[in-house]
Design an enzyme around this catalytic site. Structure first.
Site, PDB file in Angstrom:
ATOM      1  N   LYS A 170      30.153 -13.400  -3.901  1.00 36.23           N
ATOM      2  CA  LYS A 170      30.417 -11.950  -4.030  1.00 36.23           C
ATOM      3  C   LYS A 170      31.849 -11.723  -4.505  1.00 36.23           C
ATOM      4  O   LYS A 170      32.106 -10.914  -5.385  1.00 36.23           O
ATOM      5  CB  LYS A 170      30.260 -11.259  -2.688  1.00 36.23           C
ATOM      6  CG  LYS A 170      29.003 -10.665  -2.166  1.00 36.23           C
ATOM      7  CD  LYS A 170      28.063  -9.961  -3.032  1.00 36.23           C
ATOM      8  CE  LYS A 170      27.377 -10.911  -3.918  1.00 36.23           C
ATOM      9  NZ  LYS A 170      26.021 -10.929  -4.119  1.00 36.23           N
TER      10      LYS A 170
ATOM     11  N   ASN B  90      -2.503   1.840   5.779  1.00 38.99           N
ATOM     12  CA  ASN B  90      -1.539   0.792   5.440  1.00 38.99           C
ATOM     13  C   ASN B  90      -1.351  -0.055   6.673  1.00 38.99           C
ATOM     14  O   ASN B  90      -1.142   0.484   7.762  1.00 38.99           O
ATOM     15  CB  ASN B  90      -0.170   1.390   5.100  1.00 38.99           C
ATOM     16  CG  ASN B  90      -0.163   2.059   3.762  1.00 38.99           C
ATOM     17  OD1 ASN B  90      -1.138   1.981   3.028  1.00 38.99           O
ATOM     18  ND2 ASN B  90       0.936   2.721   3.448  1.00 38.99           N
ATOM     19  N   GLY B  91      -1.380  -1.363   6.532  1.00 37.45           N
ATOM     20  CA  GLY B  91      -1.131  -2.226   7.675  1.00 37.45           C
ATOM     21  C   GLY B  91      -2.304  -3.137   7.959  1.00 37.45           C
ATOM     22  O   GLY B  91      -3.138  -3.396   7.079  1.00 37.45           O
TER      23      GLY B  91
ATOM     24  N   TRP C  11      -2.910  -3.058  -1.370  1.00 38.10           N
ATOM     25  CA  TRP C  11      -2.484  -4.433  -1.621  1.00 38.10           C
ATOM     26  C   TRP C  11      -3.231  -5.249  -0.569  1.00 38.10           C
ATOM     27  O   TRP C  11      -2.904  -5.199   0.628  1.00 38.10           O
ATOM     28  CB  TRP C  11      -0.972  -4.551  -1.473  1.00 38.10           C
ATOM     29  CG  TRP C  11      -0.456  -5.903  -1.845  1.00 38.10           C
ATOM     30  CD1 TRP C  11      -0.277  -6.404  -3.106  1.00 38.10           C
ATOM     31  CD2 TRP C  11      -0.073  -6.936  -0.944  1.00 38.10           C
ATOM     32  NE1 TRP C  11       0.191  -7.683  -3.029  1.00 38.10           N
ATOM     33  CE2 TRP C  11       0.325  -8.039  -1.730  1.00 38.10           C
ATOM     34  CE3 TRP C  11      -0.035  -7.051   0.438  1.00 38.10           C
ATOM     35  CZ2 TRP C  11       0.755  -9.234  -1.172  1.00 38.10           C
ATOM     36  CZ3 TRP C  11       0.402  -8.237   0.999  1.00 38.10           C
ATOM     37  CH2 TRP C  11       0.789  -9.315   0.184  1.00 38.10           C
TER      38      TRP C  11
ATOM     39  N   GLU D 111      27.597 -17.294  -0.055  1.00 36.42           N
ATOM     40  CA  GLU D 111      27.289 -15.966  -0.578  1.00 36.42           C
ATOM     41  C   GLU D 111      28.547 -15.089  -0.569  1.00 36.42           C
ATOM     42  O   GLU D 111      28.787 -14.318  -1.506  1.00 36.42           O
ATOM     43  CB  GLU D 111      26.143 -15.345   0.249  1.00 36.42           C
ATOM     44  CG  GLU D 111      25.768 -13.919  -0.097  1.00 36.42           C
ATOM     45  CD  GLU D 111      25.342 -13.701  -1.554  1.00 36.42           C
ATOM     46  OE1 GLU D 111      25.104 -14.677  -2.282  1.00 36.42           O
ATOM     47  OE2 GLU D 111      25.281 -12.523  -1.956  1.00 36.42           O
TER      48      GLU D 111
ATOM     49  N   LYS E 239      22.174  -7.690 -14.419  1.00 35.76           N
ATOM     50  CA  LYS E 239      21.435  -7.539 -13.169  1.00 35.76           C
ATOM     51  C   LYS E 239      20.229  -8.462 -13.087  1.00 35.76           C
ATOM     52  O   LYS E 239      20.064  -9.212 -12.152  1.00 35.76           O
ATOM     53  CB  LYS E 239      20.999  -6.083 -13.018  1.00 35.76           C
ATOM     54  CG  LYS E 239      20.269  -5.783 -11.716  1.00 35.76           C
ATOM     55  CD  LYS E 239      21.199  -5.911 -10.527  1.00 35.76           C
ATOM     56  CE  LYS E 239      20.489  -5.899  -9.210  1.00 35.76           C
ATOM     57  NZ  LYS E 239      21.312  -6.471  -8.139  1.00 35.76           N
TER      58      LYS E 239
ATOM     59  N   CYS F 177       0.808  -1.214   0.000  1.00 37.82           N
ATOM     60  CA  CYS F 177       0.000   0.000   0.000  1.00 37.82           C
ATOM     61  C   CYS F 177       0.838   1.260   0.000  1.00 37.82           C
ATOM     62  O   CYS F 177       1.936   1.296   0.524  1.00 37.82           O
ATOM     63  CB  CYS F 177      -0.838   0.068   1.246  1.00 37.82           C
ATOM     64  SG  CYS F 177      -1.819  -1.355   1.488  1.00 37.82           S
TER      65      CYS F 177
ATOM     66  N   HIS G 238      37.841 -33.590   3.963  1.00 35.90           N
ATOM     67  CA  HIS G 238      37.432 -34.585   2.975  1.00 35.90           C
ATOM     68  C   HIS G 238      37.863 -34.189   1.564  1.00 35.90           C
ATOM     69  O   HIS G 238      37.343 -34.739   0.598  1.00 35.90           O
ATOM     70  CB  HIS G 238      35.915 -34.797   3.038  1.00 35.90           C
ATOM     71  CG  HIS G 238      35.468 -35.334   4.362  1.00 35.90           C
ATOM     72  ND1 HIS G 238      35.706 -36.616   4.780  1.00 35.90           N
ATOM     73  CD2 HIS G 238      34.834 -34.730   5.392  1.00 35.90           C
ATOM     74  CE1 HIS G 238      35.231 -36.796   5.999  1.00 35.90           C
ATOM     75  NE2 HIS G 238      34.699 -35.650   6.392  1.00 35.90           N
TER      76      HIS G 238
ATOM     77  N   GLU H 264      32.232 -12.686  -8.136  1.00 34.34           N
ATOM     78  CA  GLU H 264      31.509 -11.798  -9.045  1.00 34.34           C
ATOM     79  C   GLU H 264      32.257 -10.504  -9.324  1.00 34.34           C
ATOM     80  O   GLU H 264      32.310 -10.049 -10.458  1.00 34.34           O
ATOM     81  CB  GLU H 264      30.140 -11.413  -8.444  1.00 34.34           C
ATOM     82  CG  GLU H 264      29.083 -12.477  -8.548  1.00 34.34           C
ATOM     83  CD  GLU H 264      27.778 -12.053  -7.864  1.00 34.34           C
ATOM     84  OE1 GLU H 264      26.714 -12.339  -8.414  1.00 34.34           O
ATOM     85  OE2 GLU H 264      27.821 -11.451  -6.777  1.00 34.34           O
TER      86      GLU H 264
ATOM     87  N   ARG I 235       5.907  -0.298  -5.795  1.00 37.13           N
ATOM     88  CA  ARG I 235       5.740  -1.181  -4.640  1.00 37.13           C
ATOM     89  C   ARG I 235       4.718  -2.283  -4.896  1.00 37.13           C
ATOM     90  O   ARG I 235       4.621  -3.215  -4.112  1.00 37.13           O
ATOM     91  CB  ARG I 235       5.307  -0.365  -3.424  1.00 37.13           C
ATOM     92  CG  ARG I 235       6.328   0.666  -3.012  1.00 37.13           C
ATOM     93  CD  ARG I 235       5.815   1.511  -1.903  1.00 37.13           C
ATOM     94  NE  ARG I 235       5.655   0.744  -0.685  1.00 37.13           N
ATOM     95  CZ  ARG I 235       6.209   1.047   0.468  1.00 37.13           C
ATOM     96  NH1 ARG I 235       6.965   2.085   0.563  1.00 37.13           N
ATOM     97  NH2 ARG I 235       6.008   0.314   1.533  1.00 37.13           N
TER      98      ARG I 235
END
Ligand code: HGA
Length: 611
Positions: free
Chosen positions: A488, A100-101, A75, A484, A606, A2, A507, A491, A27
């Site tokens: 990074k 909103n909420g 929403w 991750e 992207k 919202c 191992h 990349e 949004r």
């Protein structure tokens, strides 16, 4: 999600309201509406399902003009996305509200207000607010006084704005768990749920704080805090560059986006937390019903989003006791999958247009999943449109190709999912939800503390600049964080980096370790710490240089070939979110030292909309 826009001026404000709603379109929403107080002192309303352009067309077809008004993009959480459920809601054609909420005690209030003779025109929780205010105005005729009294009856999360035919010179607003900002003009003032909505009319803003009530007139703004004391809130001048399309003071978008994380994590939490629990309806009107049936979770994603899903597997199984599988979308979409009964399909994507993830969702629809949930940063994306439920990560536009703030907001969203599923299924241990909700509220501040490690990490980055290979180690939910971290570094610095669960070292990968191969480790203070310390000894014994991001209470210290960087202590469940920050900073500074194109690394794009 919202959006709210409000205005009080000496000119017609209809176009300002519509332009404000358009600026919040990113949004995602399902319907839009506005209410304007006309010169005849009448409340006029236009509402439409679908796009703001539909609402605009309705206003062109049947014009409405006035100097006071409120507008909303909805929403749906309570009641289907229909015109009748779109905001603003009215009471007696005298009071109008946008909200909103979620009002959690709406059922009890609805019964009470029906008893007082109020007739409900929608299925929304929001409508109780406007009738409650209408009723309160009978004993407290001032709109701000009535709002102050009425909010005491509301449980849940709200950012709301009200206007009344009886006080045509003002709008009033309240914030609790859902953001609101006042835009200050010259002889006119505005309100919105995001300052982005008002930048066409002003560059001066006043942010409401939790529990604040505001009364906004053309030439005056008054604010009362949670305790009812009249307060001044600081006026902030907006400078071009504070927002997404500009790097501002930062050298690269990536660094800017790393530093935005406390703010965007805060935003992702807003309106989704009750006093001691997650608001399940934040996932959509059918969420509670669907979640009650979930016995398994299948997560599908690519790249960084896949790592977020891997962390969620640890959370879903250890906290909510719900079996979870995670798979990269490009594999899932092409193999024959056996679906366990009552499995929720969860897709994760920053853009919501990732071709492999979208294809996996489309396949999943044929495979007998219970339902689908998208965790996504773009409200108007295909993934969101095609999923049954959505939880938006409110990271804002991410420009750097290497994802940073999208990842941490995905993690936050997945923690909300874990708690929501555990809550509805009754599988969380006693007290866990309340404790983690409290920790989540503290998280933005903790992320801020982690960002203060910036200079220390910049120094340690020098160790990597001339290396060609690196190992990242973690255990438990920190293993995907190590993955991750390695991604990074690959990349943006083009250094070959591999992540392993620390226990796997002996191992195989230990064979690679020598003094030319730094080993990065994330070591929060949990039950796996002692085991991790032994793994580190294994590396040191082979001459490997160690960089350890360790909890300040972990009892690890610098030694020959061992660089320990202390990370602020945090509840174990949230440690994956916090430990991500130093790893992002590390890859960033290594890339800067190597002089690569940080924001647009070679060979990468992207939003991967091709297979
Ligand atoms: N609960 C209200 C508002 C929904 C909302 O804030 N969505 O983001 C409704 O369902 O209309």
């Amino acid at each position: 999600m919202c959006g709210i826009v409000g205005a009080v001026a000496e000119r017609n404000i209809t176009a300002i309201l519509i332009e404000g709603l358009k600026r919040l379109e990113y949004r995602g929403y399902d319907s839009a509406g506005l209410a304007v107080l006309t010169q005849d002192g009448e409340l006029q309303r236009r509402r439409r399902i679908g796009k703001v352009s539909e609402l605009e067309a309705a206003v062109v077809a049947e014009p409405v003009a006035g100097r006071l008004g409120i507008a909303h993009t909805r929403w749906a959480t309570h009641g289907a996305p229909t015109e009748g459920n779109a905001h603003p809601h009215f009471s007696g054609h005298e009071v109008a509200v946008v909200h909103n909420g979620i009002i959690e005690n709406h059922e009890a209030l609805r019964e009470e207000l029906k008893g007082l003779g109020y007739v409900f025109a929608s299925q929304t929780d929001t409508e109780v607010i406007v009738h409650l205010i209408h009723h309160t105005l009978k004993s407290l005729p001032d709109l701000a006084d009535a709002l102050k009294a009425a909010v005491k009856r509301l449980h849940g999360a709200y950012g709301l704005a009200l206007i009344s035919t009886h006080q045509p010179d003002r709008l009033v607003a309240a914030r609790s768990g859902s953001p609101l900002v006042i835009g200050l003009g010259l002889g006119e003032n505005f309100l919105a749920s995001d300052q982005l909505a008002l930048r066409q009319v002003t560059d001066r803003f006043m942010y409401l704080e939790e529990g604040d009530i505001a009364e906004i007139r053309r030439d005056q703004v008054r604010i009362w805090d949670q305790g009812g004391r009249e307060v001044q809130r600081e006026t902030v001048q907006y400078h071009e560059g504070a927002e997404a399309a500009d790097k501002g003071q930062y050298r690269h978008f990536m660094l800017k986006e790393i530093h935005e994380q406390p703010r965007v994590v805060q935003r992702t939490l807003e309106g989704r937390l009750g006093t001691d629990h997650v608001l399940v309806q934040a996932f959509g009107p059918q969420a509670a019903e669907l979640f009650a049936k979930v016995r398994n979770v299948q997560i599908v994603a690519c790249g960084t989003s896949y790592h977020a899903g891997m962390v969620a597997r640890y959370w879903l199984e250890s906290l909510a006791g719900i079996p979870c599988q995670v798979e990269v979308a490009s594999e899932f979409r092409y193999r024959k999958v056996v679906v366990q009964p009552d499995t929720l399909f969860v897709s994760i994507s920053q853009s919501g247009e990732t071709a492999d993830t979208l294809a996996a969702l489309r396949n999943a629809k044929e495979l007998g999943f219970l339902g689908s949930l998208a965790i996504c940063n773009v409200g108007i994306s295909s993934l969101v449109r095609e999923s049954d439920l959505t939880l938006l990560t409110l990271a804002g536009p991410e420009i750097g190709v290497a994802s940073t703030k999208a990842f941490t907001t995905q993690l936050v969203s997945l923690m909300l999912l874990t708690l929501a599923l555990g809550q509805v299924r009754g599988t969380l241990a006693a007290g866990v939800e309340a404790e983690l909700v409290e920790e989540l509220r503290r998280l933005p501040a903790r992320l801020g503390e982690a960002l203060a490690m910036d200079a220390t990490v910049e120094k340690i980055a020098e160790l990597f600049a001339d290396k060609h290979h690196t190992l990242f180690l973690g255990r438990g939910a920190q293993y995907p964080v190590a993955m991750e971290g390695a991604l990074k570094l690959k990349e943006i610095s083009y250094i070959h980096a591999e992540a392993y669960p620390a226990g796997e070292l002996k191992h195989g990968p230990l064979a690679l370790v020598d003094n030319d191969m730094p080993v990065v480790t994330v070591a929060p203070n949990n039950e796996l710490l002692e085991k991790l310390k032994s793994n580190l000894q294994e590396v040191r014994a082979r001459g490997g240089e160690l960089v350890v991001f360790a909890d300040e209470q972990a009892g690890l210290s610098n030694g020959e070939g061992t660089h320990v960087i202390q990370v602020p202590h945090i509840a174990d469940a949230l440690a994956p979110i916090l430990y991500t920050i130093p790893l992002q900073l590390l890859s960033y500074y290594v890339a800067v030292l190597k002089g690569t194109d940080v924001d647009q690394p070679r060979n990468l794009a992207k939003s991967v909309t091709v297979e």
